[in-house]
Design a protein around this motif. Structure first.
Motif, PDB file in Angstrom:
ATOM      1  N   GLY A  96     -25.759  23.083  74.490  1.00 54.29           N
ATOM      2  CA  GLY A  96     -24.566  23.278  73.676  1.00 54.29           C
ATOM      3  C   GLY A  96     -23.614  22.095  73.686  1.00 54.29           C
ATOM      4  N   GLU A  97     -23.727  21.246  74.692  1.00 47.68           N
ATOM      5  CA  GLU A  97     -22.854  20.068  74.779  1.00 47.68           C
ATOM      6  C   GLU A  97     -23.406  18.883  73.992  1.00 47.68           C
ATOM      7  N   LEU A  98     -24.682  18.962  73.572  1.00 47.63           N
ATOM      8  CA  LEU A  98     -25.313  17.807  72.935  1.00 47.63           C
ATOM      9  C   LEU A  98     -25.009  17.761  71.442  1.00 47.63           C
ATOM     10  N   SER A  99     -25.120  16.564  70.877  1.00 45.55           N
ATOM     11  CA  SER A  99     -24.969  16.427  69.431  1.00 45.55           C
ATOM     12  C   SER A  99     -26.266  16.898  68.770  1.00 45.55           C
ATOM     13  N   GLY A 100     -26.203  17.103  67.466  1.00 41.74           N
ATOM     14  CA  GLY A 100     -27.375  17.573  66.731  1.00 41.74           C
ATOM     15  C   GLY A 100     -28.575  16.661  66.902  1.00 41.74           C
ATOM     16  N   GLY A 101     -28.331  15.349  66.853  1.00 43.22           N
ATOM     17  CA  GLY A 101     -29.432  14.391  66.988  1.00 43.22           C
ATOM     18  C   GLY A 101     -30.039  14.441  68.370  1.00 43.22           C
ATOM     19  N   GLN A 102     -29.186  14.545  69.370  1.00 42.86           N
ATOM     20  CA  GLN A 102     -29.682  14.631  70.754  1.00 42.86           C
ATOM     21  C   GLN A 102     -30.529  15.878  70.939  1.00 42.86           C
ATOM     22  N   ARG A 103     -30.078  16.974  70.306  1.00 46.71           N
ATOM     23  CA  ARG A 103     -30.848  18.218  70.433  1.00 46.71           C
ATOM     24  C   ARG A 103     -32.233  18.045  69.832  1.00 46.71           C
ATOM     25  N   GLN A 104     -32.310  17.417  68.652  1.00 43.17           N
ATOM     26  CA  GLN A 104     -33.630  17.199  68.059  1.00 43.17           C
ATOM     27  C   GLN A 104     -34.455  16.294  68.970  1.00 43.17           C
ATOM     28  N   GLY A 105     -33.770  15.338  69.615  1.00 40.78           N
ATOM     29  CA  GLY A 105     -34.456  14.462  70.556  1.00 40.78           C
ATOM     30  C   GLY A 105     -35.067  15.257  71.699  1.00 40.78           C
ATOM     31  N   VAL A 106     -34.309  16.209  72.211  1.00 39.99           N
ATOM     32  CA  VAL A 106     -34.825  17.034  73.313  1.00 39.99           C
ATOM     33  C   VAL A 106     -36.010  17.872  72.814  1.00 39.99           C
ATOM     34  N   ALA A 107     -35.887  18.378  71.584  1.00 34.48           N
ATOM     35  CA  ALA A 107     -36.985  19.175  71.018  1.00 34.48           C
ATOM     36  C   ALA A 107     -38.245  18.320  70.904  1.00 34.48           C
ATOM     37  N   ILE A 108     -38.064  17.076  70.500  1.00 30.67           N
ATOM     38  CA  ILE A 108     -39.217  16.174  70.375  1.00 30.67           C
ATOM     39  C   ILE A 108     -39.762  15.834  71.760  1.00 30.67           C
TER      40      ILE A 108
ATOM     41  N   ASP B 208     -37.003   7.916  74.934  1.00 31.16           N
ATOM     42  CA  ASP B 208     -35.917   6.948  74.855  1.00 31.16           C
ATOM     43  C   ASP B 208     -34.583   7.613  74.544  1.00 31.16           C
ATOM     44  N   LEU B 209     -34.410   8.780  75.144  1.00 28.63           N
ATOM     45  CA  LEU B 209     -33.171   9.514  74.932  1.00 28.63           C
ATOM     46  C   LEU B 209     -32.342   9.319  76.191  1.00 28.63           C
ATOM     47  N   HIS B 210     -31.090   8.950  76.034  1.00 28.59           N
ATOM     48  CA  HIS B 210     -30.287   8.690  77.225  1.00 28.59           C
ATOM     49  C   HIS B 210     -29.305   9.818  77.441  1.00 28.59           C
ATOM     50  N   LEU B 211     -29.612  10.670  78.412  1.00 23.15           N
ATOM     51  CA  LEU B 211     -28.755  11.814  78.688  1.00 23.15           C
ATOM     52  C   LEU B 211     -28.318  11.776  80.136  1.00 23.15           C
ATOM     53  N   ARG B 212     -27.122  12.294  80.341  1.00 26.39           N
ATOM     54  CA  ARG B 212     -26.515  12.253  81.657  1.00 26.39           C
ATOM     55  C   ARG B 212     -27.392  12.933  82.701  1.00 26.39           C
ATOM     56  N   SER B 213     -27.768  14.154  82.415  1.00 22.89           N
ATOM     57  CA  SER B 213     -28.507  14.925  83.414  1.00 22.89           C
ATOM     58  C   SER B 213     -29.272  16.053  82.732  1.00 22.89           C
ATOM     59  N   PRO B 214     -30.443  16.409  83.266  1.00 22.92           N
ATOM     60  CA  PRO B 214     -31.188  17.519  82.662  1.00 22.92           C
ATOM     61  C   PRO B 214     -30.492  18.860  82.868  1.00 22.92           C
ATOM     62  N   ASP B 215     -29.445  18.859  83.695  1.00 27.28           N
ATOM     63  CA  ASP B 215     -28.707  20.104  83.914  1.00 27.28           C
ATOM     64  C   ASP B 215     -27.606  20.320  82.885  1.00 27.28           C
ATOM     65  N   ALA B 216     -27.380  19.298  82.043  1.00 27.02           N
ATOM     66  CA  ALA B 216     -26.355  19.459  81.007  1.00 27.02           C
ATOM     67  C   ALA B 216     -26.796  20.565  80.050  1.00 27.02           C
TER      68      ALA B 216
ATOM     69  N   MET C 104     -33.488  25.351  70.197  1.00 30.00           N
ATOM     70  CA  MET C 104     -32.879  25.214  71.523  1.00 30.00           C
ATOM     71  C   MET C 104     -31.891  26.363  71.722  1.00 30.00           C
ATOM     72  N   VAL C 105     -31.726  26.789  72.958  1.00 30.17           N
ATOM     73  CA  VAL C 105     -30.722  27.800  73.272  1.00 30.17           C
ATOM     74  C   VAL C 105     -29.486  27.078  73.818  1.00 30.17           C
ATOM     75  N   PRO C 106     -28.388  27.086  73.079  1.00 27.96           N
ATOM     76  CA  PRO C 106     -27.235  26.264  73.465  1.00 27.96           C
ATOM     77  C   PRO C 106     -26.611  26.639  74.804  1.00 27.96           C
ATOM     78  N   THR C 107     -26.778  27.909  75.218  1.00 26.88           N
ATOM     79  CA  THR C 107     -26.134  28.332  76.467  1.00 26.88           C
ATOM     80  C   THR C 107     -26.981  28.007  77.698  1.00 26.88           C
ATOM     81  N   MET C 108     -28.100  27.315  77.488  1.00 29.60           N
ATOM     82  CA  MET C 108     -28.958  26.982  78.628  1.00 29.60           C
ATOM     83  C   MET C 108     -29.082  25.470  78.797  1.00 29.60           C
ATOM     84  N   SER C 109     -29.479  25.050  80.003  1.00 29.33           N
ATOM     85  CA  SER C 109     -29.547  23.626  80.303  1.00 29.33           C
ATOM     86  C   SER C 109     -30.743  22.975  79.605  1.00 29.33           C
ATOM     87  N   ILE C 110     -30.710  21.649  79.570  1.00 26.45           N
ATOM     88  CA  ILE C 110     -31.803  20.890  78.959  1.00 26.45           C
ATOM     89  C   ILE C 110     -33.114  21.203  79.675  1.00 26.45           C
TER      90      ILE C 110
END
Lengths: 325, 243
Positions: free
Chosen positions: B146-158, B135-143, B91-97
Motif C-alpha cells: 500500500g505504500e508503493l507507487s503504481g509502477g513499483q507495484r507492477q514491478g513487484v508483480a513482475i 532492478d527494483l530499488h525498495l527499502r525493505s521487503p517488509d514495506a 497485490m494486497v495493499p494491506t500486506m508486506s512485499i
C-alpha cells in the motif's frame, strides 16, 4: 513517523491497548484500589473467556472480509443441543462433539449461502440469528433441561492456579488466542485469510481458494461461539435459551475497538482480545467507581465510534505523512 | 510449430448470449514479446482470462509446449508457467512485499494437507533477491504494498512472476493509471523479459507503448483477430485502420 502507517496496519490493537492501560489506572484510583484486588480480577477473568472466544472468531472472520451476527444464537444453541442430548442419555464427550458439529454446520451454512448466492453476510447471518435462536427454544421444549450432576467442570470452569486466580476456561481462552494468533501470523492459511479480506480479486487471481478460506473462517467463528456458550452454561449450571443475546454486536464492537477493519484485511487476534478486555473492564470499573451501571452501554457505544474514527484518522494521517516524506 | 509455447485453436466464448470470442487461433512464440491491442469488448480480456484460468472457453483447444491442457483455475495456469499481471494489479495493499510475493505459494517448513508453518526466513531472503533481480530499488521487503507507487507495484508483480520462473508473462494493461516515468519503467520490464527467455504478452490501449516494447502485434476486434504482423512490417496507422 514515516512508519506510522505500517505500525498502524501491523499493530491495529495498539490504540486499544493504550486505552486499556489508562482505564485500568483510572478505575484503580477511582475504586480506591479495589479494582485490581484478587477477588475482583478473579471475577473479570472468570467471564472474560466467554465473550473473548466469540470476539476471536468474529475478528478472524472480519479479517477475511465477512461478518457474523448469528454468534449470540449459536452461543445458546450449542449448549442447549448438548443439554438435550445428555438428558437423552448421551455421555458428555459425545454431546460435546455433537454440539461442536452443530456449530460448525451453522458456520458452514452461513458461509456457503453467503458465497454461493453472493449476498452480504450481514443478511445471511441476520437470518441465522433468528433461526438458531428459535431452534434453541424449540429443542429445549420451552423448559431448560436439567444438567447431569457429574459434568467435567474441572476441565472447563473450575478455579485453578495460584490463589485460585483463574478458571480453567481462561486457560482454554489463552490457548485458543495463542493458536489462532499464530495461525494468522505464521501459517500460509493465515496469509490467505488476510489476502482474501485485504483484496479479494488479487487473492483469487493468485490461486487462493477464497471461498473455502471464508467458509473455514465462518465455521471457526461458529465453533468458537458455541464452545464459549458451553463454558457459560457450565459456569451458570443451567442452559438458559436466552444466553448470548446482544453478544453479536458486542463481539463486533470488541473487534473494531481492537482495530479490525469492517472492510477486511486488517486486524489481529490480540486486538479482539484487547477489545473484549476493554469492554469487561469498563463494565466492572463503572460499578466499582459507583457510576450508574446504565452508563455501560453508552460507554461501549462511544468507545466503538471513537475507535473507528480514531483508526480512520490515523490511517489518513499516516498516508499524509508518507507523501510529505 | 515447435517454437510456439502456447497455441490456441478455434477458441469460442459466449457470455450470456454475447459471442465474445469467435474462433480465435493464435500461436504465442517462445521468447517473443507479443502486443495484444483492441478496443474495449474486442475480446482481448476474454482471451487472457481463459489463458489465466479466470474463465473457461466454451469451445476450442489450448496447447502449452505442444501438450493439450485444460486450464480450470488460476492455479492451473500458474502451474503451467503462465503468470498474469492485471491492470488493477494483483497485490494486497494491506500486506508486506514479502507476503505478497508468495501469496498462494508460500514456502512452508512443514505442512499438513497444504496448510503449514511459513518459512519466513526463506521468504525474506528470496524476496530481497527477487526484487533486486528486476532492478527494483525498495527499502525493505517488509514495506507494505500500500505504500508503493503504481509502477513499483507492477514491478513487484513482475518480480513475483520472474521468481516463480514463469515461461509466459501476460501483462493486462499494466500501464493504466501510471505516470509517464512509471510507464517507462514497466515498458523497460517488458523489454527485459526477452533477455530472461520469458515470453511476454502485453495488452494495452496505448499503441505507442506496444510499439515501444513488442516484437509482434496482434489486433482484435469484435471477438476476432484482424491483424497479426511483426512490428517492423506494420505501423500505428495500419493497426488503427483495422480496429
Amino acid at each position: 513517523m514515516k512508519r506510522l502507517f505500517k505500525t498502524y496496519l501491523e499493530k491495529p490493537e495498539l490504540a486499544g491497548l493504550i486505552l486499556l492501560v489508562l482505564l485500568v489506572v483510572l478505575f484503580q484510583v477511582r475504586s480506591h484500589g479495589v479494582f485490581l484486588n484478587q477477588d475482583n480480577l478473579r471475577g473479570i477473568l472468570g467471564i472474560l473467556p466467554e465473550a473473548g472466544l466469540v470476539a476471536i472468531g468474529v475478528t478472524i472472520l472480519m479479517i477475511s472480509g465477512e461478518f457474523d451476527l448469528s454468534v449470540g444464537s449459536v452461543f445458546a444453541l450449542m449448549p442447549m443441543t448438548m443439554a438435550v442430548l445428555m438428558v437423552h442419555g448421551w455421555p458428555f464427550p459425545l454431546a460435546l462433539l455433537a454440539g461442536l458439529l452443530v456449530s460448525a454446520a451453522i458456520g458452514f451454512i452461513n458461509g456457503y449461502i453467503t458465497i454461493r448466492f453472493a449476498i452480504p453476510s450481514f443478511i445471511t447471518t441476520l437470518g441465522m440469528l433468528f433461526m438458531a435462536r428459535s431452534l434453541t427454544v424449540v429443542v429445549s421444549g420451552g423448559f431448560p433441561p436439567l444438567l447431569p450432576a457429574d459434568l467435567p467442570t474441572w476441565l472447563f470452569t473450575s478455579f485453578v492456579g495460584p490463589g485460585n486466580m483463574f478458571r480453567m476456561s481462561f486457560l482454554w481462552f489463552v490457548a485458543v488466542a495463542v493458536l489462532t494468533s499464530l495461525m494468522l501470523s505464521r501459517t500460509n492459511f493465515g496469509n490467505w485469510i488476510k489476502a482474501t479480506g485485504g483484496f479479494l480479486p488479487a487473492a483469487a487471481a493468485m490461486g487462493i481458494p477464497t471461498a473455502r478460506v471464508k467458509i473455514v473462517c465462518f465455521m471457526l467463528c461458529s465453533v468458537l461461539s458455541g464452545f464459549a456458550g458451553m463454558l457459560q452454561v457450565l459456569r451458570l449450571g443451567s442452559p438458559l435459551p436466552s444466553i448470548g443475546e446482544g453478544m453479536e454486536l458486542q463481539a463486533v464492537a470488541s473487534a473494531v475497538i481492537g482495530g479490525a477493519s469492517l472492510a477486511g484485511g486488517i486486524g489481529t487476534v490480540m486486538g479482539g482480545v484487547v477489545g473484549t478486555t476493554l469492554i469487561r473492564v469498563i463494565d466492572n470499573g463503572l460499578v466499582l467507581s459507583h457510576v450508574d451501571a446504565n452508563w455501560f452501554k453508552f460507554a461501549i457505544g462511544f468507545l466503538t465510534i471513537f475507535a473507528v474514527v480514531a483508526n480512520a484518522w490515523m490511517r489518513k494521517r499516516a498516508k499524509a505523512i508518507k507523501m510529505e516524506g | 510449430m515447435s517454437d510456439a509455447i502456447i497455441s490456441v485453436r478455434d477458441l469460442h466464448k459466449w457470455y450470456s448470449g454475447v459471442h465474445a470470442l469467435k474462433g480465435v487461433t493464435l500461436d504465442f512464440k517462445r521468447g517473443e514479446a507479443l502486443g495484444l491491442v483492441g478496443d474495449n469488448g474486442a475480446g482481448k480480456s476474454t482471451l487472457i482470462n481463459i489463458l489465466s484460468g479466470v474463465h473457461r472457453a466454451d469451445q476450442g483447444e489450448i496447447k502449452v509446449e505442444g501438450r493439450d491442457v485444460s486450464i480450470a483455475t488460476p492455479r492451473d495456469s500458474m502451474d503451467l508457467g503462465i503468470e498474469t499481471i492485471y491492470q488493477y494489479n494483483s497485490m494486497v495493499p494491506t500486506m508486506s512485499i514479502a507476503r505478497n510475493l508468495f501469496i498462494g505459494r508460500e514456502p512452508t517448513r512443514f505442512s499438513i494437507l497444504g496448510v503449514g508453518i511459513l518459512d519466513q526466513k526463506k521468504m525474506a531472503e528470496e524476496s530481497v533477491r527477487a526484487i533486486a533481480n528486476v532492478d527494483l530499488h525498495l527499502r525493505s521487503p517488509d514495506a507494505l504494498v500500500g505504500e508503493l507507487s503504481g509502477g513499483q507495484r507492477q514491478g513487484v508483480a513482475i518480480a513475483r512472476a520472474m521468481h516463480f520462473k514463469s515461461k509466459v508473462m501476460i501483462l493486462d494493461e499494466p500501464t493504466n493509471h501510471l505516470s509517464v516515468k512509471e510507464t517507462n519503467k514497466v515498458i523497460g520490464f517488458v523489454r527485459g523479459l526477452k533477455e530472461q527467455g520469458v515470453t511476454g504478452v502485453f495488452i494495452s490501449h496505448n499503441m505507442h507503448h506496444v510499439f515501444d516494447c513488442c516484437d509482434r502485434i496482434v489486433a482484435m476486434a469484435r471477438g476476432e483477430i484482424v491483424l497479426d504482423k511483426r512490428i517492423g512490417d506494420t505501423s500505428i496507422d495500419e493497426v488503427h485502420s483495422v480496429l
